[in-house]
Design an enzyme around this catalytic site. Structure first.
Site, PDB file in Angstrom:
ATOM      1  N   ARG A   1       0.840  -1.189   0.000  1.00 59.83           N
ATOM      2  CA  ARG A   1       0.000   0.000   0.000  1.00 59.83           C
ATOM      3  C   ARG A   1       0.882   1.247   0.000  1.00 59.83           C
ATOM      4  O   ARG A   1       1.942   1.268   0.640  1.00 59.83           O
ATOM      5  CB  ARG A   1      -0.844  -0.029   1.263  1.00 59.83           C
TER       6      ARG A   1
ATOM      7  N   THR B   1      -9.594   0.562  -9.249  1.00 62.49           N
ATOM      8  CA  THR B   1      -8.753  -0.456  -8.671  1.00 62.49           C
ATOM      9  C   THR B   1      -8.887  -1.675  -9.552  1.00 62.49           C
ATOM     10  O   THR B   1      -9.767  -1.724 -10.383  1.00 62.49           O
ATOM     11  CB  THR B   1      -9.264  -0.712  -7.243  1.00 62.49           C
TER      12      THR B   1
ATOM     13  N   ASN C   1      -6.461   4.293  -6.888  1.00 61.85           N
ATOM     14  CA  ASN C   1      -7.643   4.857  -6.251  1.00 61.85           C
ATOM     15  C   ASN C   1      -8.683   5.217  -7.309  1.00 61.85           C
ATOM     16  O   ASN C   1      -9.403   4.368  -7.769  1.00 61.85           O
ATOM     17  CB  ASN C   1      -7.319   6.034  -5.332  1.00 61.85           C
TER      18      ASN C   1
HETATM   19  O1  DON Z   1      -8.049   1.136  -1.227  1.00 62.79           O
HETATM   20  C1  DON Z   1      -9.222   1.436  -1.392  1.00 62.79           C
HETATM   21  O2  DON Z   1     -10.108   1.034  -0.698  1.00 62.79           O
HETATM   22  C2  DON Z   1      -9.577   2.300  -2.585  1.00 62.79           C
HETATM   23  N1  DON Z   1      -8.489   3.150  -2.917  1.00 62.79           N
HETATM   24  C3  DON Z   1     -10.005   1.440  -3.707  1.00 62.79           C
HETATM   25  C4  DON Z   1     -10.440   2.237  -4.907  1.00 62.79           C
HETATM   26  C5  DON Z   1     -11.239   1.476  -5.845  1.00 62.79           C
HETATM   27  O3  DON Z   1     -11.537   0.325  -5.657  1.00 62.79           O
HETATM   28  C6  DON Z   1     -11.752   2.193  -7.025  1.00 62.79           C
HETATM   29  N2  DON Z   1     -12.309   1.260  -7.943  1.00 62.79           N
HETATM   30  N3  DON Z   1     -13.217   1.114  -8.539  1.00 62.79           N
END
Ligand code: DON
Length: 585
Positions: A121, A396, A416
């Site tokens: 991360r 994501t 993100n």
């Molecule tokens: O880590 C997270 O929870 C978010 N940054 C995830 C973002 C995400 O899944 C966008 N997708 N559709």
């Protein structure tokens, strides 16, 4: 997708006469006995069209990246080798989310049952501070944590891949990065979906990237156009030749820091040098006869998933049926309570003591569900995060891989938002994440996914922002059963939750479980978001009469998953909501 019943009808020649047919019948009976276990029956039908595969499978967001992954498996690479190659291939072919400028999580289970997770991360830069997105009046400055150079956390993906390969990889690193370089250098034909995503982003790219032409095309993109990314190919070649140093120091690091300087960003050389991914012990829990192996904090996903499963475990979901009003009501009430806990207790465990054990205590989750009333929706305003005695204080992408030995990898990785901050590193040709928005910029103020948080997820230098990503692996009777995960911001947790129940409780085959329409509740806002067709009108109105606010929304999640049948066949589920592709051999 054939359902369980039609599968049975098709394959039941038991009543035919003659010794050959009798033998066939016995064989069929044997097969049926094997398949007649909830969740497996449809596998029979699914496999007859596509396989059966038992040597390897890759399910990910683009056909090109899936091909890269399966080629690595066929060359004798293991699941981690394939994952590394897929991660880089997604950077090239899925620029919305595939990344080297972002981060992610890996959940790993070896064929012999050893489990591990890798946290790559992003981290807040050293110059980040708690109130960095607030104006002098203390209000959140719109979009500052999203579409500026200051929106980026220190990227973790390259270190993550290097580290995963160092620990588990079998093939040469250079051979794993090369396919992505080829795709970037030679180009690949873009899908209709990517063409329209790029066209939609055009103005944003131009506005945020003065003087750069990455991902732009005069006259707009069309399906089948060749996308060549020369600068990216050069960057990937440095990563191929120098590994970690190809990204965190040298030319690419210089370019990234230069980009930051040009745009008032705060990531420095030392932030890059100091970035390291972390191996963390997987969190595990049981659901019925299954063992769930999932991501610990700084993901909220694993804890929340286990809480949700505990909250519904003792109810007869199967009897009520998939997406029927009682089923939806129960799951929504569980989600409401779990997301309330998430807002208070989940954050980076290196900075904040996350009460994982308390949250995963079955008695606690049972107690939380005791305030739920079948006759009326519990207003979210009346639900607060739980209290523990003795305790102080969209874009994501996911990929699932299983190799010939049965090693499994579940990785969710992200920039993100779609295309992250939409800011490219000049000269290096890759997009930067806007993961800083996953922190709580101000207590109680929702982020781009409507999620709220407080102290546990406040910004601190070097801290990892809370995530909802929920890469998960499931075992049954000590054997690999499922590999699952999805993008979708706040809806990740509920999408994974539903996919698991679809297989375990509703007996769906893997693809059917992925196709199934989804719904979502996250405590605040107090509404049930549903995909078109997720529920019959009658079911909806029964819930509305009880006070549930139901809103329609577009796609929820993009799940890519693999189910292992009792016979050891790999059955994929690639989400039709995207270009997701399952390839097996
Ligand atoms: O880590 C997270 O929870 C978010 N940054 C995830 C973002 C995400 O899944 C966008 N997708 N559709």
């Amino acid at each position: 997708m054939m359902n369980y019943k039609s599968g049975l009808k098709k394959g039941s020649p038991i009543n035919k006469a003659g010794s050959f047919l009798l033998k066939m019948s016995v064989a069929w009976l044997l097969m049926l006995t094997l398949f007649l276990q909830p969740g497996y029956a449809q596998g029979l039908a699914a496999q007859s069209n596509e396989g059966p595969y038992r040597k390897g499978m890759v399910v990910c967001a683009t056909p090109n990246a899936s091909q890269v992954g399966i080629d690595i498996l066929k060359k004798g690479g293991n699941a981690v080798d394939a994952a590394v190659a897929v991660q880089f291939a997604l950077e090239v072919t899925h620029p919305e989310a595939g990344n080297i400028g972002g981060g992610g999580f890996m959940v790993y289970r070896s064929a012999s049952g050893e489990t591990n997770t890798l946290d790559f991360r992003e981290k807040a830069p050293a110059m980040a501070s708690e109130n960095m997105y607030l104006d002098s009046a203390g209000n959140v400055i719109p979009d500052m944590s999203l579409y500026t150079h200051q929106a980026s956390g220190v990227p973790g993906s390259v270190d993550g891949m290097v580290e995963a390969h160092r620990k588990f990889g079998k093939l040469k690193w250079t051979d794993l990065v090369q396919p992505a370089i080829d795709l970037a250098h030679n180009g690949f034909k873009i899908s209709k979906r990517l063409a329209s995503a790029l066209n939609e982003e055009r103005n944003g790219f131009i506005k945020l990237n003065p003087g750069k032409t990455y991902l732009l095309k005069e006259g707009g993109w069309h399906e089948g156009d060749l996308l060549v990314q020369e600068d990216l190919a050069k960057t990937l070649a440095l990563i191929r030749d120098k590994g970690r140093d190809g990204f965190y120091s040298g030319v690419v690091a210089d370019q990234l820091v230069e980009e930051m300087k040009n745009g008032k960003g705060i990531i420095t050389k030392s932030d890059l040098e100091n970035y390291h991914s972390v191996w963390r012990k997987a969190i595990t829990g049981n659901y019925k006869d299954y063992k769930i192996i999932t991501m610990p904090p700084p993901s909220s996903g694993g804890v929340a998933l286990l809480q949700l499963l505990q909250s519904v475990e003792n109810y007869p979901l199967h009897q009520w049926g998939h997406n029927q009003d009682s089923t939806v009501q129960l799951m929504v009430e569980a989600e409401r309570r779990v997301y309330a806990d998430r807002s208070k207790y989940l954050g980076d465990p290196d900075f904040y003591k996350v009460p994982v054990d308390s949250l995963l205590n079955p008695a606690y989750n049972k107690m939380r569900m005791s305030s739920f009333n079948w006759n009326a929706a519990t207003p979210s305003a009346s639900i607060q995060p739980g209290a523990f005695v003795g305790y102080e204080s969209d874009q994501t992408t996911h990929y699932s891989i299983v190799d010939s030995e049965g090693n499994a990898v579940s990785i969710t990785t992200t920039l993100n938002d779609s295309f992250g901050s939409k800011i490219f590193v000049g000269g290096a040709g890759f997009l930067l994440n806007n993961e800083m928005d996953d922190f709580s910029s101000k207590p109680g103020v929702p982020n781009m996914f409507g999620l709220v948080g407080g102290k546990a997820n406040s910004i601190q230098p070097g801290k990892r922002m809370l995530s909802s990503m929920t890469p998960t692996i499931i075992e049954k009777d000590g054997k690999l059963f499922m590999v699952v995960g999805t993008p979708g911001g706040a809806t990740i947790i509920t999408s994974v939750f539903q996919t698991i129940l679809n297989v375990i409780d509703f007996g769906q085959a893997m693809q059917q479980a992925v196709d199934a329409k989804r719904f979502h509740h996250q405590w605040l806002p107090d509404e049930v978001a549903v995909e078109k067709g997720a529920m019959e009108n009658a079911e909806k109105s029964r819930l509305q009469q009880k006070g549930y606010k139901i809103i329609d929304r577009g796609s929820i999640g993009r799940v890519d998953a693999i189910l292992i049948t009792p016979q050891g066949f790999y059955e994929g589920g690639a989400d039709p909501r995207g270009d997701d592709t399952k390839l097996g051999y």
